[in-house]
Write a protein that holds these residues in place. Structure first.
Motif, mmCIF file in Angstrom:
data_model
loop_
_atom_site.group_PDB
_atom_site.id
_atom_site.type_symbol
_atom_site.label_atom_id
_atom_site.label_comp_id
_atom_site.label_asym_id
_atom_site.label_seq_id
_atom_site.Cartn_x
_atom_site.Cartn_y
_atom_site.Cartn_z
ATOM 1 N N ASP A 92 -0.910 -28.223 23.438
ATOM 2 C CA ASP A 92 -1.353 -28.137 22.047
ATOM 3 C C ASP A 92 -2.466 -29.156 21.889
ATOM 4 O OD1 ASP A 92 -1.739 -27.899 19.352
ATOM 5 O OD2 ASP A 92 0.278 -28.471 18.757
ATOM 6 N N LEU A 93 -3.676 -28.766 22.341
ATOM 7 C CA LEU A 93 -4.798 -29.686 22.448
ATOM 8 C C LEU A 93 -6.059 -29.056 21.863
ATOM 9 C CD1 LEU A 93 -4.199 -30.715 26.170
ATOM 10 C CD2 LEU A 93 -3.682 -32.127 24.168
ATOM 11 N N PRO A 94 -6.993 -29.892 21.383
ATOM 12 C CA PRO A 94 -8.262 -29.348 20.879
ATOM 13 C C PRO A 94 -9.104 -28.703 21.982
ATOM 14 C CG PRO A 94 -7.880 -31.583 20.069
ATOM 15 C CD PRO A 94 -6.874 -31.332 21.148
ATOM 16 N N GLU A 95 -9.054 -29.273 23.183
ATOM 17 C CA GLU A 95 -9.824 -28.753 24.323
ATOM 18 C C GLU A 95 -8.903 -28.591 25.537
ATOM 19 O OE1 GLU A 95 -14.238 -30.562 23.673
ATOM 20 O OE2 GLU A 95 -12.701 -32.023 24.204
ATOM 21 N N PRO A 96 -8.015 -27.632 25.496
ATOM 22 C CA PRO A 96 -7.017 -27.514 26.568
ATOM 23 C C PRO A 96 -7.598 -27.140 27.923
ATOM 24 C CG PRO A 96 -6.897 -25.651 25.064
ATOM 25 C CD PRO A 96 -7.818 -26.630 24.443
ATOM 26 N N TRP A 97 -8.805 -26.597 27.961
ATOM 27 C CA TRP A 97 -9.390 -26.215 29.252
ATOM 28 C C TRP A 97 -9.621 -27.413 30.163
ATOM 29 C CZ3 TRP A 97 -11.276 -25.054 24.424
ATOM 30 C CH2 TRP A 97 -12.300 -25.862 23.921
ATOM 31 N N TRP A 98 -9.702 -28.613 29.586
ATOM 32 C CA TRP A 98 -9.805 -29.807 30.420
ATOM 33 C C TRP A 98 -8.480 -30.097 31.133
ATOM 34 C CZ3 TRP A 98 -14.102 -32.957 31.237
ATOM 35 C CH2 TRP A 98 -15.210 -32.709 30.432
ATOM 36 N N ALA A 99 -7.369 -29.725 30.537
ATOM 37 C CA ALA A 99 -6.056 -30.027 31.116
ATOM 38 C C ALA A 99 -5.571 -28.949 32.078
ATOM 39 C CB ALA A 99 -5.026 -30.208 30.001
ATOM 40 N N ILE A 100 -6.145 -27.762 32.028
ATOM 41 C CA ILE A 100 -5.640 -26.649 32.835
ATOM 42 C C ILE A 100 -5.751 -26.907 34.339
ATOM 43 C CG2 ILE A 100 -6.124 -24.229 33.420
ATOM 44 C CD1 ILE A 100 -6.536 -23.744 30.424
ATOM 45 N N PRO A 101 -6.852 -27.490 34.866
ATOM 46 C CA PRO A 101 -6.869 -27.793 36.309
ATOM 47 C C PRO A 101 -5.746 -28.746 36.726
ATOM 48 C CG PRO A 101 -9.068 -27.962 35.365
ATOM 49 C CD PRO A 101 -8.127 -27.813 34.218
ATOM 50 N N HIS A 102 -5.422 -29.728 35.882
ATOM 51 C CA HIS A 102 -4.327 -30.647 36.182
ATOM 52 C C HIS A 102 -2.981 -29.935 36.115
ATOM 53 C CE1 HIS A 102 -7.129 -34.049 35.987
ATOM 54 N NE2 HIS A 102 -7.592 -33.537 34.859
ATOM 55 N N ALA A 103 -2.858 -28.992 35.172
ATOM 56 C CA ALA A 103 -1.617 -28.216 35.077
ATOM 57 C C ALA A 103 -1.427 -27.351 36.321
ATOM 58 C CB ALA A 103 -1.640 -27.341 33.824
ATOM 59 N N ALA A 104 -2.492 -26.758 36.808
ATOM 60 C CA ALA A 104 -2.397 -25.923 38.009
ATOM 61 C C ALA A 104 -1.970 -26.744 39.224
ATOM 62 C CB ALA A 104 -3.744 -25.253 38.274
ATOM 63 N N PHE A 105 -2.309 -28.017 39.226
ATOM 64 C CA PHE A 105 -1.964 -28.884 40.357
ATOM 65 C C PHE A 105 -0.481 -29.227 40.391
ATOM 66 C CE2 PHE A 105 -1.548 -33.312 41.974
ATOM 67 C CZ PHE A 105 -1.872 -33.064 43.306
ATOM 68 N N VAL A 106 0.161 -29.401 39.232
ATOM 69 C CA VAL A 106 1.555 -29.869 39.200
ATOM 70 C C VAL A 106 2.573 -28.734 39.024
ATOM 71 C CG1 VAL A 106 0.877 -32.138 38.324
ATOM 72 C CG2 VAL A 106 1.500 -30.321 36.714
ATOM 73 N N LEU A 107 2.135 -27.548 38.613
ATOM 74 C CA LEU A 107 3.081 -26.457 38.388
ATOM 75 C C LEU A 107 3.582 -25.863 39.703
ATOM 76 C CD1 LEU A 107 1.505 -24.490 35.391
ATOM 77 C CD2 LEU A 107 3.772 -25.551 35.435
ATOM 78 N N LYS A 108 4.842 -25.457 39.702
ATOM 79 C CA LYS A 108 5.407 -24.743 40.836
ATOM 80 C C LYS A 108 4.794 -23.345 40.926
ATOM 81 C CE LYS A 108 9.984 -26.938 40.522
ATOM 82 N NZ LYS A 108 11.427 -26.691 40.273
#
Length: 246
Positions: A92-108
């Motif tokens: 729930d972020l104003p610019e979530p596209w910045w967090a998506i690469p980090h999410a892809a790294f930690v998700l199973k």
């Protein structure tokens, strides 16, 4: 189960996620504003869910602001969790596209992610970032706040008699040399004299039922929820290369 969330805000969504993963799950929630992070941590302790929630004062997007209000890039990511160790992430972020690469790294592999955005332009960039970083089954739904008015109403029953026939077309009948109209003709039914002109739907009980209708105006802004599934291919650590703002 390990779930990550950013940003924490008031902690309302954090409480919902904590209830879902209790009693053995762990929620890592990230907030870039220090005051809100400390306030949320106190709220979790007050509600006795601190054993389920770990609050991180950290910006997962890798962006922060200095005293001059200029945006500068720092190391982002979901600190406190390992590579491919997270079952689900909610953004729930104003610019979530910045967090998506980090999410892809930690998700199973095959883990799920959801992103909430109030504007369709944000949602479009989220979908592009999901596709670029190995996510699939991308789906967006629009959420609107539309209230309904509920009330109890009484309905008239539909007519049960055939439509009245115009007088000019009624058959003429006579009794004792006096003309009697068809509607006023009396018949004997079950040893009772019944006036056919009174056999109509007024004798049928009215129906009372609960109904609902939407209000004409809708107050509140729209919102978009975008869901995606992580792929099987491991994704690189974004902190090891230049940040990607796409």
């Amino acid at each position: 189960m390990v779930v990550c969330e950013s940003g924490t805000g008031s902690g309302a969504m954090s409480h919902v996620l904590a209830r879902c993963i209790a009693p053995h799950g762990q929620l890592h929630t990230y907030e870039f504003n220090q005051d809100r992070a400390e306030s949320a941590r106190a709220e979790f302790e007050l509600n006795q869910v601190q054993h389920l929630v770990t609050v991180h004062y950290h910006d997962v997007c890798g962006k922060s602001r200095d005293d001059t209000e200029d945006t500068k890039t720092t190391k982002g990511g979901f600190v406190g969790v390992e590579k491919q160790s997270v079952d689900a992430i909610f953004l729930d972020l104003p610019e979530p596209w910045w967090a998506i690469p980090h999410a892809a790294f930690v998700l199973k592999p095959n883990a799920r992610i959801a992103s909430y955005s109030p504007c369709v332009e944000q949602t479009q960039r989220v979908c592009v970032a999901f596709a670029k970083h190995g996510f699939h089954s991308i789906r967006t739904i629009e959420v609107r706040l539309r209230e309904h008015y509920a009330d109890e109403v009484t309905l008239e029953p539909p007519p049960s008699d055939p439509a009245p026939v115009p007088p000019s077309s009624l058959p003429r009948s006579f009794e004792n040399g006096i003309e009697v109209t068809h509607l006023k003709k009396k018949t004997k039914l079950n040893d009772e004299v019944v006036d056919e002109s009174k056999k109509n739907h007024n004798n049928t009980p009215r129906r009372t039922m609960q109904v609902a209708r939407p209000f004409a105006s809708m107050r509140g802004h729209t919102a978009f929820l975008t869901f995606a599934t992580a792929g099987n291919k491991p994704q690189p650590d974004p902190n090891q290369k230049e940040p990607d703002n796409n």
